[in-house]
Scaffold this motif. Structure first.
Motif, PDB file in Angstrom:
ATOM      1  N   SER A  14       0.901  -1.169  -0.023  1.00  0.00           N
ATOM      2  CA  SER A  14       0.057   0.025   0.061  1.00  0.00           C
ATOM      3  C   SER A  14       0.983   1.153  -0.229  1.00  0.00           C
ATOM      4  O   SER A  14       1.517   1.430   1.027  1.00  0.00           O
ATOM      5  CB  SER A  14      -0.757   0.138   1.099  1.00  0.00           C
ATOM      6  OG  SER A  14      -1.467   1.210   1.424  1.00  0.00           O
ATOM      7  N   HIS A  15       0.629   1.966  -1.138  1.00  0.00           N
ATOM      8  CA  HIS A  15       1.429   3.320  -1.078  1.00  0.00           C
ATOM      9  C   HIS A  15       0.888   4.294  -0.296  1.00  0.00           C
ATOM     10  O   HIS A  15       1.466   5.083   0.476  1.00  0.00           O
ATOM     11  CB  HIS A  15       1.500   3.830  -2.707  1.00  0.00           C
ATOM     12  CG  HIS A  15       2.445   3.288  -3.442  1.00  0.00           C
ATOM     13  ND1 HIS A  15       3.635   3.508  -3.570  1.00  0.00           N
ATOM     14  CD2 HIS A  15       2.033   2.267  -4.304  1.00  0.00           C
ATOM     15  CE1 HIS A  15       4.159   2.932  -4.462  1.00  0.00           C
ATOM     16  NE2 HIS A  15       3.479   1.932  -4.872  1.00  0.00           N
ATOM     17  N   THR A  16      -0.485   4.394   0.049  1.00  0.00           N
ATOM     18  CA  THR A  16      -1.064   5.260   1.013  1.00  0.00           C
ATOM     19  C   THR A  16      -0.512   4.843   2.466  1.00  0.00           C
ATOM     20  O   THR A  16      -0.189   5.947   3.256  1.00  0.00           O
ATOM     21  CB  THR A  16      -2.534   4.916   1.196  1.00  0.00           C
ATOM     22  OG1 THR A  16      -3.353   5.075  -0.029  1.00  0.00           O
ATOM     23  CG2 THR A  16      -3.416   5.976   2.139  1.00  0.00           C
TER      24      THR A  16
END
Length: 487
Positions: free
Chosen positions: A250-252
């Motif tokens: 997950s980049h978030t």
């Protein structure tokens, strides 16, 4: 014997000889290619790692046998300890992970390094500056402040060289062709941009008394958290998805971890002066920030855990990935441990014990060494297509794991014993006597680590001095099949 048989035997012998790896100890083939600047930084970091560990072994022996090398003033414990620490910070970890940054930035920006010449020049300048600073300390010249012992002008030399390094990396970033910014770039920028500010504040401060202690711990904790930790995390975020051939979970979540680390970590230093003669608001702010570090650490745990999920087969076959997981566990363990040490009631019990030594070395050994080693194996195998010895790599891994566990466990155990003894009002002198067997285990564990890294360096040297073409010919069919499954 017929002529045909003779020719056949000759051809067979020639083929056998041609399949043997051709080694030339005076020619390093990898250094003849691109990435010269990053290689100087990386391999300098590995060199200083060895020196730091040798000095660490000497110090460990002195803790239970004080007369060891005591007749040589330069080898007195009070001089070796700051040399060991500064080589660990500015030699092995700084140079090694800056080498990784010089590798990652051009690839993540899709732009060539702004200046390879400047990168190599600053690396050699950094090496000689560190050598001069350490020799000065061994000769008795020291500022006498923890983590800022290196005297003038060598201390300011690091600041100026880092500005040149930051300019080189940031100029590459500005010229990028890739618009999307992968999280590793964010961590690298966080490492290089504020460094001159807190480094100069820590090494040129003219405060005295408790103000000096507060400023010094603000500097030193940023040195660990905003300089070394971010460079190490940037490296893991880059290599782990490539090792398991999966996108980052997950980049978030990665950016949640990044921004919370950037917000909370700079204020952690005050927990080293808890219960000291400092304003209560300093202690409260530091404890709050230290406990808030659970957020970025938990974000990193979730992200790496999600990325690694289902990659058990890679763990079994890829030593580089195994070291990445070890570094990830070392980071999580050291960070959560550090936050717990900021709890005021617990801090009152163990602050001056070996528990702090165990915590720091879990970070340096479990996170620092493991992450740098993982990148080195990754670089040789994935980028340079060089085949290192898998058996030596296995020995290296298990010696490193046993050394880390032995070191951290022995120091944590005696730390708890010391804390309990002091809490019951027992004499500090008597507690000192309890340390001897644990210090012996510490030295043995350090010896295992040194042997492990020596095996690693020998493996790397043999790999680098083997002709890539001849090494490719020497790969047996079964190894080719293993390599195919890893890919």
């Amino acid at each position: 014997m017929t002529s045909t048989q003779t020719n056949s035997d000759t051809i067979t012998q020639t083929n056998v000889l041609s399949t043997q790896p051709q080694r030339n100890p005076f020619r390093i083939h990898a250094l003849e290619r691109t990435d010269h600047a990053m290689q100087v930084w990386l391999f300098s970091g590995l060199f200083w790692l060895t020196i730091a560990m040798i000095i660490g072994i000497i110090e460990a022996v002195k803790l239970f046998y004080p007369e060891f090398l005591q007749s040589i003033p330069a080898f007195a414990y009070g001089r070796l300890r700051p040399v060991h620490v500064n080589i660990g910070i500015f030699g092995f970890m700084s140079m090694g992970y800056l080498g990784a940054a010089f590798y990652m930035v051009p690839r993540l920006t899709q732009a060539p390094l702004f200046s390879e010449s400047l990168g190599s020049l600053t690396a050699w300048g950094w090496n000689f500056n560190l050598l001069g600073g350490c020799l000065a300390i061994m000769m008795g010249f020291s500022k006498g402040k923890e983590y800022s012992e290196i005297p003038f002008p060598f201390d300011m030399g690091f600041g100026l060289l880092e500005i040149a390094v930051a300019g080189n990396i940031f100029s590459t970033f500005v010229q990028r062709r890739e618009e999307r910014l992968y999280v590793s770039l964010w961590y690298i920028l966080l490492a290089i941009i504020p460094f001159p500010i807190y480094y100069t504040l820590g090494n040129a401060n003219r405060f005295s008394g408790i103000e000096d202690a507060i400023v010094n711990w603000f500097y030193s904790h940023n040195l660990f958290g905003i300089w070394l930790t971010t460079l190490g995390l940037a490296t893991l975020y880059y290599i782990v998805p490539k090792q398991v051939k999966k996108p980052l979970y997950s980049h978030t979540i990665s950016f949640v971890g990044f921004w919370t680390l950037a917000a909370f970590y700079p204020w952690n230093g005050g927990h080293h002066v808890i219960w000291g003669p400092v304003p209560m608001w300093v202690m409260s702010a530091s404890v709050t920030a230290s406990l808030a570090m659970f957020v970025p650490v938990f974000a990193t745990i979730v992200n790496f855990g999600g990325t690694a999920l289902g990659a058990l087969s890679v763990l079994k076959t890829d030593v580089s990935y195994r070291f990445s997981i070890l570094a990830y566990l070392g980071y999580a363990g050291a960070s959560l441990w550090g936050s717990s040490l900021a709890i005021m009631s617990f801090n009152a019990k163990i602050h001056f014990t070996y528990m702090t030594i165990a915590h720091v070395h879990l970070g340096f050994l479990g996170f620092g060494i493991a992450g740098l080693v993982a990148f080195t194996y990754f670089y040789l195998e994935k980028s340079r297509k060089l085949s290192y010895s898998q058996s030596l790599a296995e020995w290296h891994f298990w010696l490193t794991v046993l050394g880390i566990v032995g070191y951290v466990a022995s120091m944590a155990a005696i730390g708890l014993i010391e804390g309990n003894e002091w809490e019951m009002g027992n004499s500090p002198t008597g507690t000192m006597m309890l340390r001897t067997p644990y210090n012996i285990v510490r030295a043995i564990s350090g010896g295992m680590l040194l042997v492990g890294q020596s095996v690693f360096l020998w493996n790397i040297w043999q790999t680098l001095t083997t002709s890539p073409a001849s090494a490719e010919k020497s790969i047996l069919p079964e190894n080719r099949q293993l390599e195919a499954t890893q890919k």
